[in-house]
Motif scaffolding. Structure first.
Motif, mmCIF file in Angstrom:
data_model
loop_
_atom_site.group_PDB
_atom_site.id
_atom_site.type_symbol
_atom_site.label_atom_id
_atom_site.label_comp_id
_atom_site.label_asym_id
_atom_site.label_seq_id
_atom_site.Cartn_x
_atom_site.Cartn_y
_atom_site.Cartn_z
ATOM 1 N N ILE A 78 0.859 -1.184 0.000
ATOM 2 C CA ILE A 78 0.000 0.000 0.000
ATOM 3 C C ILE A 78 0.892 1.230 0.000
ATOM 4 C CG2 ILE A 78 -1.799 1.284 1.209
ATOM 5 C CD1 ILE A 78 -1.382 -2.277 2.170
ATOM 6 N N LEU A 79 0.752 2.038 -1.033
ATOM 7 C CA LEU A 79 1.463 3.309 -1.104
ATOM 8 C C LEU A 79 0.748 4.283 -0.181
ATOM 9 C CD1 LEU A 79 3.725 4.933 -2.443
ATOM 10 C CD2 LEU A 79 2.107 5.511 -4.257
ATOM 11 N N LEU A 80 1.460 4.798 0.806
ATOM 12 C CA LEU A 80 0.853 5.709 1.788
ATOM 13 C C LEU A 80 0.976 7.145 1.290
ATOM 14 C CD1 LEU A 80 2.112 3.968 5.050
ATOM 15 C CD2 LEU A 80 -0.053 3.666 3.842
ATOM 16 N N ASP A 81 0.158 7.434 0.285
ATOM 17 C CA ASP A 81 0.195 8.734 -0.388
ATOM 18 C C ASP A 81 -0.980 9.633 0.003
ATOM 19 O OD1 ASP A 81 -1.915 7.444 -1.612
ATOM 20 O OD2 ASP A 81 -1.071 7.531 -3.636
ATOM 21 N N GLY A 82 -1.757 9.214 1.006
ATOM 22 C CA GLY A 82 -2.899 10.003 1.446
ATOM 23 C C GLY A 82 -4.198 9.647 0.744
ATOM 24 N N SER A 83 -4.150 8.779 -0.257
ATOM 25 C CA SER A 83 -5.368 8.439 -0.995
ATOM 26 C C SER A 83 -6.249 7.437 -0.241
ATOM 27 C CB SER A 83 -5.018 7.893 -2.389
ATOM 28 O OG SER A 83 -4.306 6.679 -2.289
ATOM 29 N N VAL A 84 -5.679 6.731 0.720
ATOM 30 C CA VAL A 84 -6.450 5.809 1.561
ATOM 31 C C VAL A 84 -6.475 6.400 2.968
ATOM 32 C CG1 VAL A 84 -6.554 3.479 2.529
ATOM 33 C CG2 VAL A 84 -5.747 3.809 0.181
ATOM 34 N N PRO A 85 -7.661 6.530 3.570
ATOM 35 C CA PRO A 85 -7.744 7.111 4.915
ATOM 36 C C PRO A 85 -6.921 6.314 5.938
ATOM 37 C CG PRO A 85 -9.928 6.922 3.924
ATOM 38 C CD PRO A 85 -8.988 6.191 3.021
ATOM 39 N N ASP A 86 -6.325 7.048 6.871
ATOM 40 C CA ASP A 86 -5.499 6.423 7.904
ATOM 41 C C ASP A 86 -6.256 5.336 8.656
ATOM 42 O OD1 ASP A 86 -3.537 8.169 7.132
ATOM 43 O OD2 ASP A 86 -3.512 9.316 9.004
ATOM 44 N N GLN A 87 -7.540 5.547 8.914
ATOM 45 C CA GLN A 87 -8.328 4.560 9.648
ATOM 46 C C GLN A 87 -8.370 3.232 8.893
ATOM 47 O OE1 GLN A 87 -9.379 4.611 12.729
ATOM 48 N NE2 GLN A 87 -10.209 2.560 12.524
ATOM 49 N N LEU A 88 -8.472 3.280 7.582
ATOM 50 C CA LEU A 88 -8.451 2.056 6.784
ATOM 51 C C LEU A 88 -7.087 1.383 6.850
ATOM 52 C CD1 LEU A 88 -10.398 2.461 3.409
ATOM 53 C CD2 LEU A 88 -10.777 0.816 5.223
ATOM 54 N N ILE A 89 -6.030 2.169 6.789
ATOM 55 C CA ILE A 89 -4.680 1.613 6.898
ATOM 56 C C ILE A 89 -4.537 0.891 8.233
ATOM 57 C CG2 ILE A 89 -2.205 2.124 6.995
ATOM 58 C CD1 ILE A 89 -3.421 2.600 4.213
ATOM 59 N N ARG A 90 -5.011 1.511 9.304
ATOM 60 C CA ARG A 90 -4.940 0.875 10.627
ATOM 61 C C ARG A 90 -5.743 -0.426 10.652
ATOM 62 N NH1 ARG A 90 -4.581 6.394 12.243
ATOM 63 N NH2 ARG A 90 -6.842 6.647 12.355
ATOM 64 N N GLN A 91 -6.922 -0.439 10.009
ATOM 65 C CA GLN A 91 -7.730 -1.666 9.938
ATOM 66 C C GLN A 91 -6.985 -2.763 9.177
ATOM 67 O OE1 GLN A 91 -11.583 -0.755 8.256
ATOM 68 N NE2 GLN A 91 -12.109 0.647 9.916
ATOM 69 N N TRP A 92 -6.319 -2.386 8.094
ATOM 70 C CA TRP A 92 -5.579 -3.376 7.302
ATOM 71 C C TRP A 92 -4.372 -3.908 8.069
ATOM 72 C CZ3 TRP A 92 -5.583 -0.114 2.178
ATOM 73 C CH2 TRP A 92 -6.895 -0.045 1.683
ATOM 74 N N ILE A 93 -3.721 -3.051 8.857
ATOM 75 C CA ILE A 93 -2.622 -3.508 9.717
ATOM 76 C C ILE A 93 -3.172 -4.498 10.741
ATOM 77 C CG2 ILE A 93 -0.972 -2.818 11.513
ATOM 78 C CD1 ILE A 93 -0.661 -0.142 9.914
ATOM 79 N N ASP A 94 -4.314 -4.167 11.344
ATOM 80 C CA ASP A 94 -4.943 -5.060 12.323
ATOM 81 C C ASP A 94 -5.297 -6.404 11.688
ATOM 82 O OD1 ASP A 94 -4.739 -2.953 14.107
ATOM 83 O OD2 ASP A 94 -6.887 -2.488 14.103
ATOM 84 N N HIS A 95 -5.800 -6.366 10.455
ATOM 85 C CA HIS A 95 -6.159 -7.594 9.730
ATOM 86 C C HIS A 95 -4.911 -8.449 9.503
ATOM 87 C CE1 HIS A 95 -8.089 -10.222 6.789
ATOM 88 N NE2 HIS A 95 -7.127 -9.928 5.932
ATOM 89 N N SER A 96 -3.823 -7.828 9.085
ATOM 90 C CA SER A 96 -2.571 -8.544 8.848
ATOM 91 C C SER A 96 -2.082 -9.185 10.149
ATOM 92 C CB SER A 96 -1.517 -7.584 8.287
ATOM 93 O OG SER A 96 -0.315 -8.251 8.016
ATOM 94 N N TYR A 97 -2.082 -8.423 11.219
ATOM 95 C CA TYR A 97 -1.670 -8.915 12.531
ATOM 96 C C TYR A 97 -2.537 -10.115 12.935
ATOM 97 C CZ TYR A 97 -1.016 -8.832 17.641
ATOM 98 O OH TYR A 97 -0.777 -9.172 18.951
ATOM 99 N N ALA A 98 -3.855 -9.982 12.786
ATOM 100 C CA ALA A 98 -4.786 -11.047 13.175
ATOM 101 C C ALA A 98 -4.568 -12.312 12.340
ATOM 102 C CB ALA A 98 -6.225 -10.566 13.049
ATOM 103 N N MET A 99 -4.286 -12.147 11.056
ATOM 104 C CA MET A 99 -4.040 -13.311 10.206
ATOM 105 C C MET A 99 -2.803 -14.076 10.670
ATOM 106 S SD MET A 99 -4.957 -12.348 6.297
ATOM 107 C CE MET A 99 -4.614 -14.036 5.831
ATOM 108 N N VAL A 100 -1.774 -13.351 11.062
ATOM 109 C CA VAL A 100 -0.548 -14.004 11.515
ATOM 110 C C VAL A 100 -0.776 -14.666 12.874
ATOM 111 C CG1 VAL A 100 1.859 -13.626 12.192
ATOM 112 C CG2 VAL A 100 0.944 -12.533 10.132
ATOM 113 N N VAL A 101 -1.452 -13.980 13.779
ATOM 114 C CA VAL A 101 -1.741 -14.551 15.095
ATOM 115 C C VAL A 101 -2.559 -15.832 14.949
ATOM 116 C CG1 VAL A 101 -3.043 -14.194 17.241
ATOM 117 C CG2 VAL A 101 -1.517 -12.397 16.389
#
Length: 117
Positions: free
Chosen positions: A80-103
């Motif tokens: 994900i290119l963090l260029d401001g086109s995706v809201p920060d809240q969505l980025i945080r949700q996607w990080i949480d999803h990645s973390y949960a998948m690994v856990v």
């Protein structure tokens, strides 16, 4: 989202460590030794995140800044290119999803250890 916000969000999760296993500019976040996010500290800010394969394709279709994982298994990882086109809240949700998948894939012993942290 900037690199400080990204790092703060990632390391706030239980059992997370950070290191530079590949080179001096690729920051990797791991939960119980398993990678769930990585970013390069040079160049345009982006993050690689683990993602459910169907969701990964859907996100790539919806957001031009979401691409198949650079140097990763493109079925399971997005960059994900963090260029401001995706809201920060969505980025945080996607990080949480990645973390949960690994856990979810940790051994029972690792999950029990994580629960005690």
């Amino acid at each position: 989202m900037n690199i400080e916000e990204l790092r703060t969000w990632c390391i706030s999760k239980k059992g997370v460590s950070e290191d530079f296993p590949f080179d001096e500019t690729t920051l990797v976040f791991k939960v119980m030794g398993k990678m769930f996010a990585l970013t390069d500290l040079e160049g345009d800010l982006s993050i690689n995140l683990k993602c459910d394969p169907e969701k990964a394709v859907e996100l790539r279709e919806l957001y031009p800044s979401v691409m198949p994982g650079y140097h990763m298994n493109k079925r399971h990882w997005n960059t994900i290119l963090l260029d401001g086109s995706v809201p920060d809240q969505l980025i945080r949700q996607w990080i949480d999803h990645s973390y949960a998948m690994v856990v979810e894939k940790l051994t029972k012993k690792q999950r029990n250890e994580l629960a005690t942290l």
